[in-house]
Design an enzyme around this catalytic site. Structure first.
Site, PDB file in Angstrom:
ATOM      1  N   THR A   1       8.341  -8.254   3.243  1.00  0.00           N
ATOM      2  CA  THR A   1       7.368  -7.331   3.806  1.00  0.00           C
ATOM      3  C   THR A   1       6.937  -6.329   2.735  1.00  0.00           C
ATOM      4  O   THR A   1       7.546  -6.230   1.677  1.00  0.00           O
ATOM      5  CB  THR A   1       7.957  -6.605   5.035  1.00  0.00           C
ATOM      6  OG1 THR A   1       6.961  -5.778   5.637  1.00  0.00           O
ATOM      7  CG2 THR A   1       9.157  -5.748   4.642  1.00  0.00           C
ATOM      8  N   CYS A   2       5.865  -5.599   3.022  1.00  0.00           N
ATOM      9  CA  CYS A   2       5.359  -4.576   2.087  1.00  0.00           C
ATOM     10  C   CYS A   2       4.432  -3.673   2.888  1.00  0.00           C
ATOM     11  O   CYS A   2       4.670  -3.422   4.069  1.00  0.00           O
ATOM     12  CB  CYS A   2       4.645  -5.222   0.894  1.00  0.00           C
ATOM     13  SG  CYS A   2       3.217  -6.225   1.338  1.00  0.00           S
ATOM     14  N   GLY A   3       3.342  -3.198   2.282  1.00  0.00           N
ATOM     15  CA  GLY A   3       2.411  -2.358   3.002  1.00  0.00           C
ATOM     16  C   GLY A   3       1.503  -3.143   3.930  1.00  0.00           C
ATOM     17  O   GLY A   3       1.266  -2.750   5.072  1.00  0.00           O
TER      18      GLY A   3
ATOM     19  N   TRP B   1       4.043  -3.199   6.919  1.00  0.00           N
ATOM     20  CA  TRP B   1       4.196  -1.815   7.372  1.00  0.00           C
ATOM     21  C   TRP B   1       2.940  -1.272   8.040  1.00  0.00           C
ATOM     22  O   TRP B   1       3.033  -0.387   8.902  1.00  0.00           O
ATOM     23  CB  TRP B   1       4.601  -0.913   6.211  1.00  0.00           C
ATOM     24  CG  TRP B   1       4.981   0.452   6.706  1.00  0.00           C
ATOM     25  CD1 TRP B   1       4.301   1.618   6.554  1.00  0.00           C
ATOM     26  CD2 TRP B   1       6.138   0.765   7.482  1.00  0.00           C
ATOM     27  NE1 TRP B   1       4.959   2.648   7.175  1.00  0.00           N
ATOM     28  CE2 TRP B   1       6.099   2.148   7.759  1.00  0.00           C
ATOM     29  CE3 TRP B   1       7.209   0.008   7.973  1.00  0.00           C
ATOM     30  CZ2 TRP B   1       7.087   2.791   8.497  1.00  0.00           C
ATOM     31  CZ3 TRP B   1       8.189   0.654   8.713  1.00  0.00           C
ATOM     32  CH2 TRP B   1       8.124   2.025   8.973  1.00  0.00           C
TER      33      TRP B   1
END
Length: 279
Positions: A235-237, A264
């Site tokens: 996952t990330c932004g 996110w």
């Protein structure tokens, strides 16, 4: 075709029939030149430009999330990419957004797709030529597969937090801890409970921006406490740099790895979902 090719490989095969080159540069912030303008000013010979936002779900409501297969097929086919073509993707920053394009093609069932290690900066540093203007290829049919076997939904990730599945966050430490403002308005600060932080930049060589070799990657994952033999959700932004982690796991032969597509941006904007802060 491997998941990663170097500049020497591309220089050798550039111009081969059935090999397609894609500039998949993207930037969240307003940049000068824009990714598309930068492509027009100079790109690897023969490369077409893939707009990651145009390839995303037009009705999704989140940044560049997975589109229905027919939509992605129309975008890829419109660029002149066929299912039997070998595809090499790169970006102008090095190894930033091209892994997202690599993952997209993989998710939609494309058999032969690779990332150019180090991207355009490494290509230029190694003496590769560039050309300006736009490359237009004849459109062709592209029958994309359903992509969701490679991705995880918000519900999947919420269940994973209760099951102890490894969730790896590629954002900066400050954003992960919640003490650095999110670049998108309206998002809470922090991270998915139980996730660990592995900024994607730690997977890259500090000198030339290429992906670390297998031994280097194993050391980074081990230091972060990540067991690459167990399932991993990246996952990330907004699902872009998470794909750098996914590419690194592919280099290590990890087969049980997926990407939280909403990342996110979705989690941090959804009321009621748990959020953790701090290290």
């Amino acid at each position: 075709m491997p998941d990663i090719v170097d500049t020497r490989w591309l220089a050798e095969y550039l111009g081969t029939p059935g090999l397609r080159i894609i500039d998949a540069s993207w930037s969240m912030a307003a940049t000068v030149p824009s990714p598309r303008d930068g492509y027009l000013q100079g790109h690897i010979p023969g490369a077409v430009f893939l707009d990651l936002d145009a390839a995303a779900d037009p009705a999704g409501g989140l940044p560049h999330t997975l589109a229905p297969a027919a939509h992605f097929g129309a975008v890829a086919g419109g660029l002149g990419i066929g299912r039997d073509d070998a595809v090499v993707v790169y970006d102008r920053a090095g190894m930033h957004t091209s892994p997202r394009a690599w993952w997209l093609f993989k998710a939609y069932g494309h058999g032969q797709v690779a990332v150019l290690d180090g991207g355009l900066p490494k290509w230029r540093a190694d003496g590769g030529t560039v050309e300006g203007g736009e490359v237009v290829l004849a459109p062709c049919p592209y029958a994309a597969d359903a992509p969701w076997a490679h991705a995880r939904t918000q519900a999947d990730v919420l269940a994973a937090t209760r099951q102890g599945v490894q969730i790896v966050d590629a954002r900066s430490p400050g954003r992960y801890r919640g003490d650095e403002p999110e670049p998108r308005p309206g998002l809470r600060g922090g991270h998915i409970p139980g996730s660990c932080n592995l900024p994607y930049t730690r997977l890259l060589d500090a000198g030339d921006g290429t992906l670390l070799d297998a031994a280097g990657l194993r050391a980074v994952f081990d230091q972060a406490g990540i067991d690459t033999r167990r399932p991993v959700i990246c996952t990330c932004g907004s699902g872009v740099t998470a794909c750098v982690i996914r590419l690194a796991l592919a280099r290590l032969g990890a087969v049980s790895a997926s990407v939280y597509d909403g990342s996110w941006t979705e989690w941090g904007s959804t009321p009621g979902l748990p959020v953790a802060t701090g290290p």
